[in-house]
Scaffold this motif. Structure first.
Motif, PDB file in Angstrom:
ATOM      1  N   THR A 239       0.849  -1.190   0.000  1.00  0.00           N
ATOM      2  CA  THR A 239       0.000   0.000   0.000  1.00  0.00           C
ATOM      3  C   THR A 239       0.881   1.235   0.000  1.00  0.00           C
ATOM      4  O   THR A 239       1.888   1.260   0.711  1.00  0.00           O
ATOM      5  CB  THR A 239      -0.900   0.026   1.262  1.00  0.00           C
ATOM      6  OG1 THR A 239      -1.712  -1.144   1.299  1.00  0.00           O
ATOM      7  CG2 THR A 239      -1.790   1.256   1.271  1.00  0.00           C
TER       8      THR A 239
ATOM      9  N   TYR B 177      -3.818   0.900  -3.350  1.00  0.00           N
ATOM     10  CA  TYR B 177      -3.756  -0.483  -2.888  1.00  0.00           C
ATOM     11  C   TYR B 177      -3.292  -1.478  -3.931  1.00  0.00           C
ATOM     12  O   TYR B 177      -3.019  -2.636  -3.601  1.00  0.00           O
ATOM     13  CB  TYR B 177      -5.127  -0.914  -2.374  1.00  0.00           C
ATOM     14  CG  TYR B 177      -5.649  -0.040  -1.247  1.00  0.00           C
ATOM     15  CD1 TYR B 177      -6.677   0.866  -1.473  1.00  0.00           C
ATOM     16  CD2 TYR B 177      -5.093  -0.099   0.020  1.00  0.00           C
ATOM     17  CE1 TYR B 177      -7.148   1.682  -0.456  1.00  0.00           C
ATOM     18  CE2 TYR B 177      -5.556   0.704   1.051  1.00  0.00           C
ATOM     19  CZ  TYR B 177      -6.584   1.599   0.804  1.00  0.00           C
ATOM     20  OH  TYR B 177      -7.046   2.404   1.821  1.00  0.00           O
ATOM     21  N   LYS B 178      -3.230  -1.062  -5.206  1.00  0.00           N
ATOM     22  CA  LYS B 178      -2.842  -1.998  -6.254  1.00  0.00           C
ATOM     23  C   LYS B 178      -1.775  -1.382  -7.144  1.00  0.00           C
ATOM     24  O   LYS B 178      -1.848  -0.206  -7.502  1.00  0.00           O
ATOM     25  CB  LYS B 178      -4.050  -2.361  -7.120  1.00  0.00           C
ATOM     26  CG  LYS B 178      -5.140  -3.118  -6.397  1.00  0.00           C
ATOM     27  CD  LYS B 178      -6.275  -3.453  -7.354  1.00  0.00           C
ATOM     28  CE  LYS B 178      -7.384  -4.204  -6.650  1.00  0.00           C
ATOM     29  NZ  LYS B 178      -8.499  -4.537  -7.575  1.00  0.00           N
TER      30      LYS B 178
ATOM     31  N   GLU C 247      -6.803  -4.561   5.208  1.00  0.00           N
ATOM     32  CA  GLU C 247      -5.990  -4.184   4.050  1.00  0.00           C
ATOM     33  C   GLU C 247      -6.268  -2.766   3.571  1.00  0.00           C
ATOM     34  O   GLU C 247      -5.392  -2.102   3.033  1.00  0.00           O
ATOM     35  CB  GLU C 247      -6.227  -5.174   2.904  1.00  0.00           C
ATOM     36  CG  GLU C 247      -5.728  -6.583   3.190  1.00  0.00           C
ATOM     37  CD  GLU C 247      -4.226  -6.639   3.386  1.00  0.00           C
ATOM     38  OE1 GLU C 247      -3.764  -7.464   4.192  1.00  0.00           O
ATOM     39  OE2 GLU C 247      -3.508  -5.843   2.745  1.00  0.00           O
ATOM     40  N   THR C 248      -7.499  -2.285   3.721  1.00  0.00           N
ATOM     41  CA  THR C 248      -7.823  -0.958   3.196  1.00  0.00           C
ATOM     42  C   THR C 248      -8.018   0.081   4.293  1.00  0.00           C
ATOM     43  O   THR C 248      -8.521   1.166   4.037  1.00  0.00           O
ATOM     44  CB  THR C 248      -9.084  -1.026   2.316  1.00  0.00           C
ATOM     45  OG1 THR C 248     -10.161  -1.516   3.116  1.00  0.00           O
ATOM     46  CG2 THR C 248      -8.866  -1.931   1.124  1.00  0.00           C
TER      47      THR C 248
END
Lengths: 113, 113
Positions: free
Chosen positions: A31, A50-51, B98-99
């Motif tokens: 991240t 995030y990607k 994760e976010t």
């Protein structure tokens, strides 16, 4: 340990100009985050990525997560006086479930009206 | 909902004195972090906690101790303050995931004479 190289260290621009700053890392992150810090305040999150390859906008701000997962950039379009502050990039890995952040050293932005 | 609060906002210590900085969050977050911010250095992680009753060392833990006896509070202690510990200290918290991202307090400015 992981290190982030953030550039430039400082910028002096005229109101209305566009701004670009970037961060590179010696290792990959899952991240990438961009924070802004106003004087006397704590950092506030601007954009989260995030990607790998992700391009995200938030108003006049646009940020991208590099394909290699080792870099990110932040663009500010049509700067205004309230954009003044310190901008930090941060990388995060969730390995070990501790969500620790590694911060760049910051970019000090000054906008002349 | 006050978010993340820190007390005190300012403090001046003499070398060798001790003190405790308090961080409190009312968001029921699992994870809490203490950072220090020095000019040109960005934010560096001192200690962190992944839940009530847990603590772990960060990047620059020497000279500091922490405790997380209650989920909402994360205390940072200096047993014998040194001039090198003059800094601005920030606390952050997050739920995890994760976010999710870290939310920062307003900071404590500490001067050690």
């Amino acid at each position: 340990g992981q290190q982030l190289n953030q550039s430039p260290q400082s910028m002096f621009i005229q109101e209305g100009e566009d701004v670009s700053m970037n961060c590179t890392s010696s290792s990959i992150f899952n991240t990438w985050l961009w924070y802004k810090q106003d004087p006397g305040e704590g950092p506030v999150l601007l954009i989260a990525l995030y990607k790998a390859g992700e391009l995200t906008s938030n108003g006049r701000l646009t940020a991208q997560f590099g394909i290699t997962r080792k870099d990110s950039f932040l663009n500010i379009s049509a700067s205004i006086p309230s954009d003044v502050g310190i901008y930090f990039c941060a990388g995060q890995n969730s390995g070990g479930s501790n969500y620790k952040l590694t911060f760049g050293k910051g970019t000090l932005l000054t906008v002349n009206p | 909902n006050a978010g993340v609060t820190q007390t005190p906002k300012f403090r001046v210590l003499k070398t060798g004195q001790s003190m405790t900085l308090l961080c409190a969050q009312d968001m029921n977050h699992e994870y809490m972090y203490w950072y220090r911010q020095d000019p040109g250095m960005g934010l560096r992680l001192i200690h962190y906690s992944v839940g009530e009753g847990t603590t772990a060392k960060g990047e620059v833990p020497d000279g500091y101790n922490v405790s997380r006896l209650k989920k909402q509070n994360f205390l940072l202690g200096l047993e014998s303050a040194a001039p090198s510990q003059t800094s601005v200290y920030f606390c952050a918290s997050m739920e995890g995931g994760e976010t999710d991202t870290q939310y920062f307090g307003p900071g404590t400015r500490l001067t050690v004479l």
